[in-house]
Design an enzyme around this catalytic site. Structure first.
Site, PDB file in Angstrom:
ATOM      1  N   ASP A  33       0.837  -1.184  -0.154  1.00  0.00           N
ATOM      2  CA  ASP A  33       0.117  -0.035   0.044  1.00  0.00           C
ATOM      3  C   ASP A  33       0.758   1.276   0.005  1.00  0.00           C
ATOM      4  O   ASP A  33       1.853   1.472   0.951  1.00  0.00           O
ATOM      5  CB  ASP A  33      -0.902  -0.132   1.339  1.00  0.00           C
ATOM      6  CG  ASP A  33      -1.754   1.179   1.563  1.00  0.00           C
ATOM      7  OD1 ASP A  33      -2.952   1.290   1.150  1.00  0.00           O
ATOM      8  OD2 ASP A  33      -0.989   2.273   2.007  1.00  0.00           O
ATOM      9  N   ASP A  73      -3.571   2.223  -5.307  1.00  0.00           N
ATOM     10  CA  ASP A  73      -2.204   2.391  -4.725  1.00  0.00           C
ATOM     11  C   ASP A  73      -2.051   1.154  -3.705  1.00  0.00           C
ATOM     12  O   ASP A  73      -1.318   1.070  -2.717  1.00  0.00           O
ATOM     13  CB  ASP A  73      -2.185   3.437  -3.783  1.00  0.00           C
ATOM     14  CG  ASP A  73      -2.968   3.497  -2.505  1.00  0.00           C
ATOM     15  OD1 ASP A  73      -4.266   2.899  -2.725  1.00  0.00           O
ATOM     16  OD2 ASP A  73      -3.048   4.033  -1.539  1.00  0.00           O
ATOM     17  N   GLU A  74      -3.103   0.172  -4.024  1.00  0.00           N
ATOM     18  CA  GLU A  74      -2.648  -1.405  -3.417  1.00  0.00           C
ATOM     19  C   GLU A  74      -2.606  -2.274  -4.345  1.00  0.00           C
ATOM     20  O   GLU A  74      -3.501  -2.526  -5.267  1.00  0.00           O
ATOM     21  CB  GLU A  74      -4.059  -1.354  -2.551  1.00  0.00           C
ATOM     22  CG  GLU A  74      -3.897  -0.456  -1.380  1.00  0.00           C
ATOM     23  CD  GLU A  74      -5.257  -0.509  -0.492  1.00  0.00           C
ATOM     24  OE1 GLU A  74      -5.327  -1.574   0.249  1.00  0.00           O
ATOM     25  OE2 GLU A  74      -6.146   0.316  -0.556  1.00  0.00           O
TER      26      GLU A  74
HETATM   27 MG    MG Z   1      -2.621   4.098   0.522  1.00  0.00          MG
END
Ligand code: MG
Length: 420
Positions: free
Chosen positions: A11, A107-108
């Site tokens: 993340d 974003d993961e």
């Molecule tokens: Mg994040």
């Protein structure tokens, strides 16, 4: 016996803001936010760097509020395509450690390293190598949660790796009772504020209270509480609390998506007025958006164009624009298509019109809902899609009234909103 899996979730910290700081090294020691429209103080903060967060700035507050807290704040306009590119770059970095990488949001990303341990070392060594490589190539700080399933990796990241100094945490099956179960039920993945209150009123204050119930009893108690059968939800929460998740890390869902979704229509006769062409653009917007919704993708780039009837003297154009925000909502596509068409059409008779969306990204990549009105008409569109899929396209005639309503709603949202 099946070997235990080792799955990680990486993340990115303050993703959009971190990417911007990496592109502007001169801002590195300054508080920075990415906001809808820096020219308007009513714009919304989409991401804040850790320095800005230290000043009390939070995502989703208005720029006005943020600037009151921190007048020297650096405000940057979002560059969605660039963030999508950096996200893909991170997918490639993770791909050097395993071919099982699955983007979960912008974003993961999940990565299954079960088969990579003999090559790259221990999970801790791999996590560190991943963090270093992402930092070196993109300037972004990644946190890595490790578990034996996707859901345990996700919780290892959210509940521990994001909060400690190493940005790493491993949650093992043996640790569930001692580490996960004492936490309040509100911390359980997928449990929002409302569900948390419901569970508390059922006497389930901690994750362990729920995990330790026999599944059959949880189903029965939820049925009593909500006065309807909710066995599927009961099982979902129970499995999460017990770390049970067999779902594979599957890269295919992402790679199988097409590059663009488009349609063209040949008209029964020449169309001469924008009014007539708008009807065609509406239909094309609906067809293309609906296909995107079915594929669960959003488009970032809209193309429209037309051709005249004559092959000897070709007329027409094809132009594209980047949408302020990736979408698969009919009304937003239509609203962008009309001015784009109007701007480039020279008024020549039109016999063929095309419209397409490209720059496709996973629907779930949204970090934040930008428009208040969006979820409502997304739901509305989902409902009409479901009806059309079941009963055919004619069940809800030309949905112009709903689209008009959607447009009015959308404009109302934008007057005080962050787009011009
Ligand atoms: Mg994040």
């Amino acid at each position: 016996m099946k070997k235990d899996r080792v799955i990680m979730l990486s993340d990115c910290q303050s993703f959009y803001a971190s990417v911007e700081k990496a592109s502007h090294p001169d801002y590195s020691n300054q508080p920075l936010v990415v906001a809808g429209d820096p020219a308007r103080r009513s714009g919304i903060v989409l991401a804040a760097c850790p320095l800005a967060k230290q000043k009390g700035i939070t995502t989703a507050e208005t720029l006005r509020e943020a600037l009151q807290k921190c007048p020297e704040l650096i405000v940057v306009r979002p560059r969605m395509q660039h963030y999508i590119d950096v996200s893909a770059q991170i997918t490639n970095i993770l791909g050097t450690f395993s071919d099982l990488v699955e983007p979960y949001s912008i974003d993961e990303q999940f990565i299954d390293i079960t088969g990579s341990l003999s090559l790259f070392g221990s999970p801790e060594q791999i996590a560190t190598a991943i963090q270093d490589q992402i930092r070196r190539d993109t300037g972004v700080y990644a946190r890595v949660g490790t578990g034996y399933s996707k859901v345990t990796a996700k919780m290892a990241c959210d509940l521990w790796a994001k909060k400690n100094t190493t940005g790493q945490f491993t949650l093992t099956q043996e640790q569930l009772p001692s580490l996960l179960w004492p936490l309040p039920i509100s911390q359980l993945f997928m449990v929002g504020r409302r569900m948390s209150a419901h569970f508390q009123s059922m006497g389930l204050g901690t994750i362990g209270d729920l995990a330790r119930l026999p599944l059959a009893e949880l189903k029965w108690r939820m049925r009593e509480k909500f006065r309807k059968k909710c066995d599927i939800d009961a099982e979902l929460y129970w499995r999460i609390a017990n770390g049970i998740d067999d779902s594979p890390v599957s890269p295919s869902t992402y790679e199988a998506a097409p590059k663009s979704v488009g349609h063209q229509m040949t008209l029964p006769r020449d169309y001469h007025t924008l009014q007539e062409i708008k009807t065609v653009l509406l239909e094309l917007s609906e067809m293309v958006s609906r296909r995107c919704r079915r594929l669960k993708v959003n488009g970032a780039v809209l193309s429209v164009g037309c051709q005249g009837a004559s092959f000897e003297t070709p007329t027409g154009f094809s132009r594209q624009t980047t949408l302020s925000d990736p979408t698969n909502a009919t009304s937003l596509v239509y609203e962008a298509a009309v001015p784009l068409f109007r701007q480039h059409w020279d008024g020549q008779p039109v016999r063929r019109v095309h419209l397409s969306l490209s720059g496709l990204s996973d629907e779930s990549e949204y970090q934040l809902t930008l428009f208040e009105s969006r979820p409502r008409y997304r739901e509305l569109e989902r409902a009409t899609d479901a009806l059309k899929n079941k009963f055919g396209d004619t069940i809800i005639g030309r949905a112009s009234s709903f689209t008009d309503a959607g447009l009015i709603k959308d404009r109302a949202g934008k007057i005080g909103g962050h787009y011009k």
